[in-house]
Design an enzyme around this catalytic site. Structure first.
Site, PDB file in Angstrom:
ATOM      1  N   ASP A 235      20.887  33.836  18.608  1.00 38.04           N
ATOM      2  CA  ASP A 235      20.275  32.803  17.754  1.00 38.04           C
ATOM      3  C   ASP A 235      21.390  31.882  17.268  1.00 38.04           C
ATOM      4  O   ASP A 235      22.391  32.357  16.734  1.00 38.04           O
ATOM      5  CB  ASP A 235      19.551  33.454  16.553  1.00 38.04           C
ATOM      6  CG  ASP A 235      18.489  32.522  15.965  1.00 38.04           C
ATOM      7  OD1 ASP A 235      18.784  31.320  15.789  1.00 38.04           O
ATOM      8  OD2 ASP A 235      17.379  33.002  15.694  1.00 38.04           O
TER       9      ASP A 235
ATOM     10  N   LEU B 153      11.536  31.334   5.473  1.00 35.52           N
ATOM     11  CA  LEU B 153      11.391  32.581   4.697  1.00 35.52           C
ATOM     12  C   LEU B 153       9.935  33.000   4.498  1.00 35.52           C
ATOM     13  O   LEU B 153       9.676  34.114   4.056  1.00 35.52           O
ATOM     14  CB  LEU B 153      12.103  32.449   3.342  1.00 35.52           C
ATOM     15  CG  LEU B 153      13.617  32.189   3.460  1.00 35.52           C
ATOM     16  CD1 LEU B 153      14.240  32.041   2.083  1.00 35.52           C
ATOM     17  CD2 LEU B 153      14.314  33.291   4.242  1.00 35.52           C
TER      18      LEU B 153
ATOM     19  N   ARG C  89       8.074  33.784   6.798  1.00 34.39           N
ATOM     20  CA  ARG C  89       7.790  34.784   7.834  1.00 34.39           C
ATOM     21  C   ARG C  89       9.023  35.523   8.361  1.00 34.39           C
ATOM     22  O   ARG C  89       8.899  36.604   8.919  1.00 34.39           O
ATOM     23  CB  ARG C  89       7.063  34.129   9.018  1.00 34.39           C
ATOM     24  CG  ARG C  89       7.900  33.068   9.713  1.00 34.39           C
ATOM     25  CD  ARG C  89       7.075  32.106  10.561  1.00 34.39           C
ATOM     26  NE  ARG C  89       7.936  31.104  11.158  1.00 34.39           N
ATOM     27  CZ  ARG C  89       8.439  30.055  10.492  1.00 34.39           C
ATOM     28  NH1 ARG C  89       8.175  29.867   9.215  1.00 34.39           N
ATOM     29  NH2 ARG C  89       9.232  29.201  11.096  1.00 34.39           N
TER      30      ARG C  89
ATOM     31  N   CYS D 282       5.171  26.587  17.597  1.00 34.08           N
ATOM     32  CA  CYS D 282       4.631  26.854  16.271  1.00 34.08           C
ATOM     33  C   CYS D 282       5.350  26.021  15.208  1.00 34.08           C
ATOM     34  O   CYS D 282       4.854  25.835  14.107  1.00 34.08           O
ATOM     35  CB  CYS D 282       4.657  28.333  15.946  1.00 34.08           C
ATOM     36  SG  CYS D 282       6.276  29.048  15.910  1.00 34.08           S
TER      37      CYS D 282
END
Lengths: 95, 393
Positions: B181, B190, B192, B307
Site C-alpha cells: 500500500d 476511518l 471502514r 467505491c
C-alpha cells in the site's frame, strides 16, 4: 417469466430496483424484454453483434448460461436470472 | 465386580488389538489415522510423523470431529501403551468404531527403537494461552496453529478489505503478513479502515497497519511494501508468498495479479465491494478456475465504478474482509471446502447470500496454458488493453 437480479451498476437503468421480472421462454427473450422495458440496459448487456458483452455474466439460477445454451437457454417460471458484471471495489493500489 | 487397576488393564488389553511399533512404521502415510493421546505437555519430545493429537481426556468428545468415519482404521498411542489401550477399548466398545488399535509400548518404545520422530515447534506458555481457543478446535489444534505461524500471507492494500483481514489474520497468529500500500491514512478512510487510528492521519498505511498488528500480536512479522503494484514489480513482490489476499479497486491490477499468481502457482483470495454488495471467490491455480475464467474481459470504464467514487457502507468491507480471512485460514490449515470454483455474493440490504458456479474456461488465455510459458509481457494484457486503459483514465 423470470426474476432478474440487477447488479448495483445497472440499477440506475431500471429505476433503482434490485430485482425486476420479465417475460420470456429463453434467457435471450427475457433479457430482450428487460431491454424493452428499460432501454438504458441495452448497451450494458449487449454488444453491437447482438450477443452478450464479454464482461457481463448471466446465470440461470447458479449456472453460467455460457455453459448451458447461452441466450437460447430455456427459462421456466421458477427460474431466477443473475446479471453479474465484474466489480473491483477495494483498495487503490495502482492507477 | 471390583477390579484393581492392573486387572482392569489386563482385561481391556484382552479385548483390543495391539500393534507393534514396527508395523506402525510401515503403515505411516498409508491411510491409517494415527492419534497421539498424550497430554499437551508430553509432546515436546516429539510425535510420530503425521500423527494427530487428541489428549486422552478429550478423546471421546473430539474423535468424531477428527475421524467421522467409524470404519476408518485408527491407531492410538500414548507414552507406554496404557492410556491408548483404554482409549481403543472405549472407541470400539462404546462408540462404535470398528478398527482401532493401540500401539504397544507407546511413544517410549517407538523412540527407543529409533523410528522417525517429528518434534513439534514448542509453543511458549504465552502462545499456548494466546492460541488456546484454536488449540481446542480439532480442525486447528497444535498442527494447524503451527501452520498458521509458518504461513506467509500477502495483503494487497491496508484499506477497507485489508484492514479487517489483517487484524484477524494477525490475531490468528499468521506468522508473516505482507502489506502492499503506498497510501497514507486519511480521515475519510476511518469509517471502514479499522486498522488505522485518528492520531495516525497522514502516516503511511503500511506503517500504521504494522503498528496495530505489533500491538495486537508480537508473534507476527510485518513486511511492508509502500509502493504501487504494476507490471514492473509484481513478480518480485508476490514471489515467495503462500497466499495473496486481493481487494484492489481496479481491473488492470486484478488481471495483472491473476496472471502473475498463475505463473507462480499462488492462490488468491479475492473480494470486491460496491455500495451494499460484495463478491468473494478463491482462485487457486491448478485447483480451479481463475479470475479470467470468471470475467473474460474487464468492463469499460462507465461500467466499472470504484467505491471511492460511489461510496460504500462502512461495515461491508468488514464483512467481506473477514470472509476473506476465513478462506485464508481454511487454505492454510487445509480445513473445509474452500470457495474454489464458486462465487459468493452478499447483498447487505437484502441480508442474503447467493452462490454462483465459476467454471474453468478450457480456452482461458492464461490458466489453460503451462504457467512457465506465460511471458512477462503477457501479464495483465488484453488485446484491447491500451484502449481499455485509455478509457478508464
Amino acid at each position: 417469466m423470470a426474476i432478474i437480479r440487477i447488479p448495483p451498476v445497472l440499477r440506475p437503468s431500471v429505476g433503482g430496483e434490485r430485482e425486476v421480472t420479465a417475460e420470456g421462454a429463453t434467457v435471450g427473450e427475457v433479457l430482450n424484454n428487460l431491454v424493452g422495458a428499460h432501454p438504458a440496459t441495452r448497451d450494458q448487456l449487449f454488444g453491437e453483434d447482438g450477443g452478450l458483452n464479454r464482461y457481463v455474466n448471466v446465470y440461470l439460477n447458479d449456472e453460467d448460461v455460457r455453459v448451458l445454451d447461452g441466450l437460447d437457454t430455456v427459462v421456466s417460471g421458477a427460474d431466477g436470472l443473475v446479471i453479474l458484471p465484474a466489480m473491483a471495489g477495494g483498495a487503490s493500489l495502482s492507477r | 465386580m471390583t477390579q484393581s487397576g492392573s486387572e482392569l488393564l489386563r482385561h481391556v488389553k484382552e479385548q483390543i488389538k495391539e500393534v507393534d511399533p514396527s508395523e506402525v512404521a510401515q503403515l505411516l502415510g498409508e491411510g491409517v489415522v494415527v492419534v497421539d493421546c498424550r497430554e499437551t505437555e508430553e509432546l515436546a519430545a516429539g510425535m510420530l510423523p503425521g500423527a494427530l493429537h487428541i489428549p486422552r481426556s478429550y478423546l471421546e468428545t473430539r474423535i468424531e470431529g477428527v475421524v467421522p468415519d467409524r470404519s476408518q482404521r485408527v491407531i492410538l498411542y500414548c507414552a507406554s501403551g496404557i492410556r491408548s489401550a483404554f482409549g481403543a477399548h472405549t472407541l470400539m466398545a462404546d462408540m462404535g468404531y470398528s478398527d482401532v488399535e493401540s500401539m504397544a509400548g507407546g511413544f517410549t518404545l517407538w523412540k527407543d527403537r529409533g523410528y522417525e520422530v517429528q518434534v513439534p515447534r514448542s509453543f511458549t506458555a504465552e502462545q499456548r494461552e494466546r492460541y488456546s481457543r484454536h488449540l481446542l478446535v480439532p480442525e486447528v489444534g497444535v498442527e494447524g496453529q503451527q501452520k498458521l505461524l509458518d504461513a506467509r500471507v500477502l495483503l494487497l492494500g491496508a484499506g477497507g478489505l485489508g484492514s479487517p483481514t489483517a487484524l484477524y489474520l494477525a490475531a490468528a497468529g499468521v506468522g508473516t503478513l505482507g502489506i502492499v500500500d503506498d497510501d497514507v491514512v486519511d480521515l475519510s478512510n476511518l469509517q471502514r479502515q479499522v486498522i488505522h487510528t485518528t492520531d495516525r492521519i497522514g502516516t503511511p498505511k503500511v506503517d500504521s497497519a504494522a503498528e496495530t498488528i505489533k500491538a495486537l500480536n508480537p508473534d507476527v512479522a510485518v513486511v511492508g511494501y509502500p509502493t504501487r503494484l504494476d507490471a514492473s514489480n509484481i513478480m518480485d513482490i508476490i514471489q515467495g508468498w503462500d497466499i495473496i489476499v486481493d481487494g484492489v479497486d481496479n481491473f488492470p491490477t486484478r488481471y495483472l495479479l491473476n496472471d502473475a499468481s498463475i505463473r507462480l502457482g499462488i492462490p488468491v483470495v479475492s473480494a470486491a465491494i460496491l455500495g451494499f454488495e460484495g463478491q468473494l471467490s478463491v482462485f487457486a491455480p491448478g485447483r480451479g478456475p481463475c479470475y479470467r475464467c470468471l470475467f473474460r474481459q474487464p468492463p469499460p470504464a462507465e461500467m466499472a465504478p470504484s467505491c471511492g467514487a460511489n461510496g460504500v457502507l462502512g461495515v461491508l468491507p468488514g464483512t467481506m474482509g473477514l470472509l476473506q480471512a476465513t478462506e485464508v485460514i481454511k487454505l492454510i490449515i487445509g480445513a473445509g471446502d474452500p470457495l474454489i470454483g464458486r462465487l459468493l455474493m452478499y447483498d447487505a440490504l437484502a441480508a442474503s447470500f447467493t452462490e454462483l458456479k465459476v467454471r474453468q474456461d478450457p480456452e482461458c488465455p492464461i490458466c489453460s496454458r503451462d504457467p512457465n510459458e506465460i511471458a512477462d509481457e503477457e501479464l495483465g494484457v488484453f488485446p484491447d488493453y491500451e484502449a481499455f486503459c485509455a478509457a478508464s483514465g
